[in-house]
Structures are given as C-alpha cells and as structure tokens.
Design a protein around this motif. Structure first.
Motif, PDB file in Angstrom:
ATOM      1  N   CYS A 105      -2.229  17.415  -0.295  1.00 17.31           N
ATOM      2  CA  CYS A 105      -2.228  17.005  -1.704  1.00 17.31           C
ATOM      3  C   CYS A 105      -1.525  15.663  -1.849  1.00 17.31           C
ATOM      4  O   CYS A 105      -2.025  14.778  -2.550  1.00 17.31           O
ATOM      5  N   GLY A 106      -0.397  15.527  -1.209  1.00 17.02           N
ATOM      6  CA  GLY A 106       0.367  14.284  -1.314  1.00 17.02           C
ATOM      7  C   GLY A 106      -0.437  13.086  -0.841  1.00 17.02           C
ATOM      8  O   GLY A 106      -0.453  12.035  -1.494  1.00 17.02           O
ATOM      9  N   ARG A 107      -1.133  13.223   0.276  1.00 15.94           N
ATOM     10  CA  ARG A 107      -1.927  12.104   0.788  1.00 15.94           C
ATOM     11  C   ARG A 107      -3.108  11.794  -0.128  1.00 15.94           C
ATOM     12  O   ARG A 107      -3.400  10.633  -0.406  1.00 15.94           O
ATOM     13  N   LEU A 108      -3.792  12.837  -0.631  1.00 12.07           N
ATOM     14  CA  LEU A 108      -4.915  12.616  -1.544  1.00 12.07           C
ATOM     15  C   LEU A 108      -4.428  11.997  -2.849  1.00 12.07           C
ATOM     16  O   LEU A 108      -5.018  11.041  -3.359  1.00 12.07           O
ATOM     17  N   TYR A 109      -3.340  12.513  -3.398  1.00  7.10           N
ATOM     18  CA  TYR A 109      -2.803  11.982  -4.642  1.00  7.10           C
ATOM     19  C   TYR A 109      -2.408  10.516  -4.485  1.00  7.10           C
ATOM     20  O   TYR A 109      -2.631   9.708  -5.383  1.00  7.10           O
ATOM     21  N   GLN A 110      -1.811  10.150  -3.346  1.00  8.53           N
ATOM     22  CA  GLN A 110      -1.452   8.749  -3.112  1.00  8.53           C
ATOM     23  C   GLN A 110      -2.684   7.858  -3.166  1.00  8.53           C
ATOM     24  O   GLN A 110      -2.661   6.783  -3.765  1.00  8.53           O
ATOM     25  N   GLN A 111      -3.768   8.317  -2.544  1.00 11.00           N
ATOM     26  CA  GLN A 111      -5.016   7.539  -2.555  1.00 11.00           C
ATOM     27  C   GLN A 111      -5.546   7.412  -3.981  1.00 11.00           C
ATOM     28  O   GLN A 111      -5.949   6.328  -4.410  1.00 11.00           O
ATOM     29  N   LEU A 112      -5.543   8.504  -4.721  1.00 14.47           N
ATOM     30  CA  LEU A 112      -6.019   8.469  -6.102  1.00 14.47           C
ATOM     31  C   LEU A 112      -5.149   7.563  -6.968  1.00 14.47           C
ATOM     32  O   LEU A 112      -5.660   6.798  -7.781  1.00 14.47           O
ATOM     33  N   TYR A 113      -3.845   7.630  -6.791  1.00 17.65           N
ATOM     34  CA  TYR A 113      -2.934   6.764  -7.552  1.00 17.65           C
ATOM     35  C   TYR A 113      -3.238   5.301  -7.291  1.00 17.65           C
ATOM     36  O   TYR A 113      -3.224   4.482  -8.202  1.00 17.65           O
ATOM     37  N   LYS A 114      -3.482   4.982  -6.035  1.00 18.44           N
ATOM     38  CA  LYS A 114      -3.757   3.589  -5.676  1.00 18.44           C
ATOM     39  C   LYS A 114      -5.023   3.095  -6.378  1.00 18.44           C
ATOM     40  O   LYS A 114      -5.087   1.969  -6.855  1.00 18.44           O
ATOM     41  N   GLU A 115      -6.037   3.932  -6.467  1.00 17.10           N
ATOM     42  CA  GLU A 115      -7.324   3.548  -7.048  1.00 17.10           C
ATOM     43  C   GLU A 115      -7.348   3.647  -8.572  1.00 17.10           C
ATOM     44  O   GLU A 115      -8.190   3.028  -9.219  1.00 17.10           O
ATOM     45  N   ALA A 116      -6.451   4.416  -9.138  1.00 18.93           N
ATOM     46  CA  ALA A 116      -6.456   4.664 -10.591  1.00 18.93           C
ATOM     47  C   ALA A 116      -6.082   3.414 -11.371  1.00 18.93           C
ATOM     48  O   ALA A 116      -5.252   2.625 -10.947  1.00 18.93           O
ATOM     49  N   SER A 117      -6.729   3.256 -12.517  1.00 13.37           N
ATOM     50  CA  SER A 117      -6.326   2.173 -13.421  1.00 13.37           C
ATOM     51  C   SER A 117      -5.100   2.593 -14.221  1.00 13.37           C
ATOM     52  O   SER A 117      -4.270   1.756 -14.570  1.00 13.37           O
ATOM     53  N   ASP A 118      -4.984   3.888 -14.514  1.00 13.18           N
ATOM     54  CA  ASP A 118      -3.870   4.399 -15.311  1.00 13.18           C
ATOM     55  C   ASP A 118      -3.394   5.734 -14.743  1.00 13.18           C
ATOM     56  O   ASP A 118      -4.210   6.563 -14.331  1.00 13.18           O
TER      57      ASP A 118
END
Length: 129
Positions: free
Chosen positions: A98-111
């Motif tokens: 989860c932590g690794r996936l969330y980091q990737q999503l955070y990086k790509e997220a605009s907000d």
C-alpha cells in the motif's frame, strides 16, 4: 487525479460526496470501475482491500491502477501505514505494498487532501512541486 486519504471511518466518502455535489459519479472499487457509465467520474475506494485480495504482482497492480486513472479520477484511500506494525508477515507486506502504491499515486496526483474526522487538510495542490 485527486486523492482523499485518512484513517478508517474518518468521513472521507461523505466528504467526497459533498465535494463533488451533483456531478455524475460512479462510486466503485478497482473491481467494479469498468461498470462506470460514460460521463461518470470514477471515485475509487477500498484500494487496500483490493491489494489484500489480488494475486497481481506490483507491476500489474500499477498497470491496473493506470488503466482506470484519468485526470478527473478520485481515489479515496485508507491510511494503513501508521500505528503499530503488525506481527503477521502478511499484514506487514500489505502495508508495504500500500505504501509503495500510495507513493506512486501521490506523485501523479494533482491534488491530495487528508480527511481527519471529516476535516479536510490540503497536502498537495495543483501546481505544487
């Protein structure tokens, strides 16, 4: 993409429902995202449960998330990486995935907005580095 994150039962879904108002939206999971109707904004939750139950390897998980991710997609993520480290290796592995996936999503997220007991806190806004 906009991410709303917080602990379990902290009011994330209710907050997102109010935030999007009358816009057409499909509240779904990774498994049901394909059922969205044309013109509906995807609001995907229970990603940690999907990770727990899927047999996909990490690269396939990232590809599956990318396949549903559009600029107006909303992810409602449950924070599971805080608190006591689980004794069971399986639970620790889920937490790490989860932590690794969330980091990737955070990086790509605009907000990114953290919801803590119904109160929003902006962590990342469009245009932030």
């Amino acid at each position: 993409m906009h991410i709303f994150i917080g602990g379990a039962y902290n009011g994330k879904t209710e907050y997102v429902r109010r935030w999007i108002g009358d816009q057409p939206a499909c509240f779904c999971t990774m498994e049901t995202a394909a059922n969205a109707k044309s013109g509906e904004r995807l609001v995907i939750s229970a990603v940690h449960e999907w990770l727990k139950n899927t047999e996909l390897i990490e690269q396939q998980v990232n590809e599956a998330v990318q396949a549903v991710n559009k600029p107006d997609t909303i992810f409602i993520l449950t924070e599971i990486g805080r608190g006591v480290v689980p004794l069971e290796a399986e639970q620790r592995e889920l937490r790490d995935r989860c932590g690794r996936l969330y980091q990737q999503l955070y990086k790509e997220a605009s907000d990114v907005t953290r919801i803590w007991y119904g109160i929003p806190q902006s962590i990342k806004r469009s245009g932030d580095e």
